[in-house]
Design a protein around this motif. Structure first.
Motif, PDB file in Angstrom:
ATOM      1  N   GLY A 174      48.323  42.766  41.838  1.00  0.00           N
ATOM      2  CA  GLY A 174      47.297  41.783  41.536  1.00  0.00           C
ATOM      3  C   GLY A 174      46.223  41.734  42.607  1.00  0.00           C
ATOM      4  N   GLU A 175      44.986  41.858  42.188  1.00  0.00           N
ATOM      5  CA  GLU A 175      43.874  41.927  43.145  1.00  0.00           C
ATOM      6  C   GLU A 175      43.674  40.615  43.886  1.00  0.00           C
ATOM      7  OE1 GLU A 175      39.318  43.757  43.216  1.00  0.00           O
ATOM      8  OE2 GLU A 175      40.438  43.581  41.333  1.00  0.00           O
ATOM      9  N   THR A 176      44.117  39.497  43.310  1.00  0.00           N
ATOM     10  CA  THR A 176      43.923  38.186  43.954  1.00  0.00           C
ATOM     11  C   THR A 176      45.188  37.652  44.615  1.00  0.00           C
ATOM     12  OG1 THR A 176      44.374  37.071  41.847  1.00  0.00           O
ATOM     13  CG2 THR A 176      42.065  37.550  42.367  1.00  0.00           C
ATOM     14  N   ALA A 177      46.281  38.430  44.623  1.00  0.00           N
ATOM     15  CA  ALA A 177      47.545  37.950  45.195  1.00  0.00           C
ATOM     16  C   ALA A 177      47.420  37.810  46.712  1.00  0.00           C
ATOM     17  CB  ALA A 177      48.683  38.894  44.838  1.00  0.00           C
ATOM     18  N   GLU A 178      47.562  36.585  47.211  1.00  0.00           N
ATOM     19  CA  GLU A 178      47.339  36.333  48.633  1.00  0.00           C
ATOM     20  C   GLU A 178      48.327  37.079  49.512  1.00  0.00           C
ATOM     21  OE1 GLU A 178      47.548  34.614  52.545  1.00  0.00           O
ATOM     22  OE2 GLU A 178      49.155  34.567  51.053  1.00  0.00           O
ATOM     23  N   ASN A 179      49.584  37.147  49.081  1.00  0.00           N
ATOM     24  CA  ASN A 179      50.571  37.813  49.937  1.00  0.00           C
ATOM     25  C   ASN A 179      50.270  39.307  50.051  1.00  0.00           C
ATOM     26  OD1 ASN A 179      51.348  38.242  47.210  1.00  0.00           O
ATOM     27  ND2 ASN A 179      53.524  38.312  47.713  1.00  0.00           N
ATOM     28  N   LEU A 180      49.991  39.968  48.928  1.00  0.00           N
ATOM     29  CA  LEU A 180      49.711  41.406  48.965  1.00  0.00           C
ATOM     30  C   LEU A 180      48.475  41.699  49.807  1.00  0.00           C
ATOM     31  CD1 LEU A 180      50.342  42.356  45.213  1.00  0.00           C
ATOM     32  CD2 LEU A 180      51.994  42.145  47.083  1.00  0.00           C
ATOM     33  N   ASN A 181      47.447  40.902  49.634  1.00  0.00           N
ATOM     34  CA  ASN A 181      46.214  41.143  50.389  1.00  0.00           C
ATOM     35  C   ASN A 181      46.398  40.888  51.879  1.00  0.00           C
ATOM     36  OD1 ASN A 181      44.754  41.913  48.111  1.00  0.00           O
ATOM     37  ND2 ASN A 181      44.095  39.835  47.659  1.00  0.00           N
ATOM     38  N   VAL A 203      42.495  52.041  48.581  1.00  0.00           N
ATOM     39  CA  VAL A 203      43.303  50.877  48.224  1.00  0.00           C
ATOM     40  C   VAL A 203      42.945  50.507  46.797  1.00  0.00           C
ATOM     41  CG1 VAL A 203      43.877  48.469  48.698  1.00  0.00           C
ATOM     42  CG2 VAL A 203      43.347  50.015  50.595  1.00  0.00           C
ATOM     43  N   GLY A 204      43.935  50.554  45.900  1.00  0.00           N
ATOM     44  CA  GLY A 204      43.675  50.259  44.501  1.00  0.00           C
ATOM     45  C   GLY A 204      44.593  49.179  43.973  1.00  0.00           C
ATOM     46  N   PHE A 205      44.167  48.535  42.881  1.00  0.00           N
ATOM     47  CA  PHE A 205      44.928  47.453  42.250  1.00  0.00           C
ATOM     48  C   PHE A 205      45.126  47.799  40.781  1.00  0.00           C
ATOM     49  CE2 PHE A 205      42.486  45.843  45.782  1.00  0.00           C
ATOM     50  CZ  PHE A 205      43.399  45.069  46.483  1.00  0.00           C
ATOM     51  N   SER A 206      46.379  47.864  40.365  1.00  0.00           N
ATOM     52  CA  SER A 206      46.654  48.288  38.990  1.00  0.00           C
ATOM     53  C   SER A 206      47.548  47.313  38.241  1.00  0.00           C
ATOM     54  CB  SER A 206      47.280  49.691  38.991  1.00  0.00           C
ATOM     55  OG  SER A 206      48.382  49.754  39.862  1.00  0.00           O
ATOM     56  N   GLY A 207      47.683  46.088  38.759  1.00  0.00           N
ATOM     57  CA  GLY A 207      48.450  45.077  38.041  1.00  0.00           C
ATOM     58  C   GLY A 207      49.950  45.258  38.193  1.00  0.00           C
ATOM     59  N   GLU A 208      50.684  44.352  37.577  1.00  0.00           N
ATOM     60  CA  GLU A 208      52.152  44.369  37.655  1.00  0.00           C
ATOM     61  C   GLU A 208      52.713  45.242  36.530  1.00  0.00           C
ATOM     62  OE1 GLU A 208      54.126  42.734  39.838  1.00  0.00           O
ATOM     63  OE2 GLU A 208      52.719  41.404  40.861  1.00  0.00           O
TER      64      GLU A 208
END
Length: 342
Positions: A174-181, A203-208
């Protein structure tokens, strides 16, 4: 079983009495340290995604807490996709039920903040777990490990596999997930400071979604023949990047490390398509989340160190950040993967 428990709780609380204020918390009707007389503390947890092995393991640990603590009722329901709007709908359904505590792992911390404000206005204690909404009214964040600790373990494991040289990419969810970012930001800082021979290229974001995660990793390998490493930043992309390397026949050429659940990662650890999985004891994390909700509802608060259970031991509380920390991240390898049954 969890869904049935949620539906039963929903059916039992659809109608509120006309005399209920909707704004009185358990803390207002019970003395500090005492349970209220109207039954167990009702703690609702809303994960990012229903059905994820990671969150199901958290649920199992929280159910253990429910059994051992004896004075809480644990409710568990999340969205069917990792969607912020769907998640907000689930949170609002728990607000309507007037649970005692709402704990959320936000898909989007900014959009969740006003919903948590709604819960607090309704007299419900609010917390976050797994991922934070730091600019919200949450009273505590239950954290697995610090961002710096997770980043160090991920990068050290990947560096060892890559021989501390070469180009690598990150596949996140998730592009907006605070923990991942927060983990990605810490990884960038750590690799720049400690591993000058390694270069982060993408760095890419492809969802869950594991298939989408694997496709992104495949695209990165096809676009960059020099790519030597991949990080799967969440539990689905940890599997996805390893699957991509296996499917491409590049085991031993491209090395992967992911934040993945042990049993989902086991086949990839065993064949070498993943060099390590970085995680923590997720069932203990669920137990801690349930315990923290109980502390809020009963007004018992948190100490600098907290004796939660014999299995968890002393859990640190960082007062300035209102954050409980389960403990340091673990490196999961073929040698210890079977220590975990999830």
């Amino acid at each position: 079983m969890s869904n049935l428990r949620f539906l039963a709780a929903a059916a039992a609380t659809l109608v509120l009495t006309a005399g209920a204020t909707g704004c009185t918390s358990r803390n207002d009707t019970a003395t500090e340290g005492e349970a209220a007389s109207d039954g167990p503390v009702r703690i609702a947890f809303v994960p990012k995604l229903q059905g994820s092995p990671y969150f199901e393991a958290m649920d199992a640990g929280a159910q253990r807490a429910e059994e051992e603590l004896g004075d809480i009722e644990w409710l568990y329901q999340g969205p069917t996709t990792a969607d912020a709007a769907q998640q907000a709908d689930v949170v609002r359904s728990f607000i309507q039920q007037q649970v005692d505590v709402l704990v959320v792992a936000p898909n989007d911390p900014d959009s969740m903040a006003p919903v948590l404000q709604e819960a607090q206005a309704a007299g419900i204690d609010v917390a976050t777990s797994d991922t934070d909404a730091p600019n919200s009214v949450r009273e505590v964040f239950v954290n697995q490990a610090t961002a710096d600790g997770i980043a160090k373990q991920v990068i050290d494991s990947l560096a060892a596999a890559m021989g501390e040289t070469g180009e690598f990419a990150i596949v996140s969810c998730g592009e907006t997930a605070e923990n991942l970012n927060s983990w990605i930001a810490a990884e960038k800082e750590y690799v720049a400071a400690e591993y000058p021979g390694m270069t982060l290229t993408e760095v890419g974001f492809s969802g869950e979604d594991q298939a989408a995660n694997a496709q992104m990793a495949t695209d990165y390998m096809n676009a960059n023949p020099n790519l030597k490493g991949l990080i799967g930043q969440c539990t689905t992309s940890a599997v996805g990047v390893a699957q991509a390397v296996r499917d491409a026949g590049r085991i031993g050429e491209v090395f992967t490390v992911g934040v993945g659940t042990p049993q989902s990662m086991k086949p990839y650890l065993e064949d070498g398509s993943s060099s390590a999985s970085i995680l923590w004891d997720v069932e203990n994390f669920g137990y801690l989340t349930a315990w923290a909700g109980r502390q809020l509802a009963l007004g018992e608060g948190f100490q600098e160190t907290n004796e939660v259970s014999d299995e968890l031991g002393a859990v640190e509380y960082v007062e300035e950040e209102k954050m409980l920390v389960l403990g340091p991240a673990l490196e999961i390898t073929p040698d210890n993967v079977d220590d975990f049954d999830y």
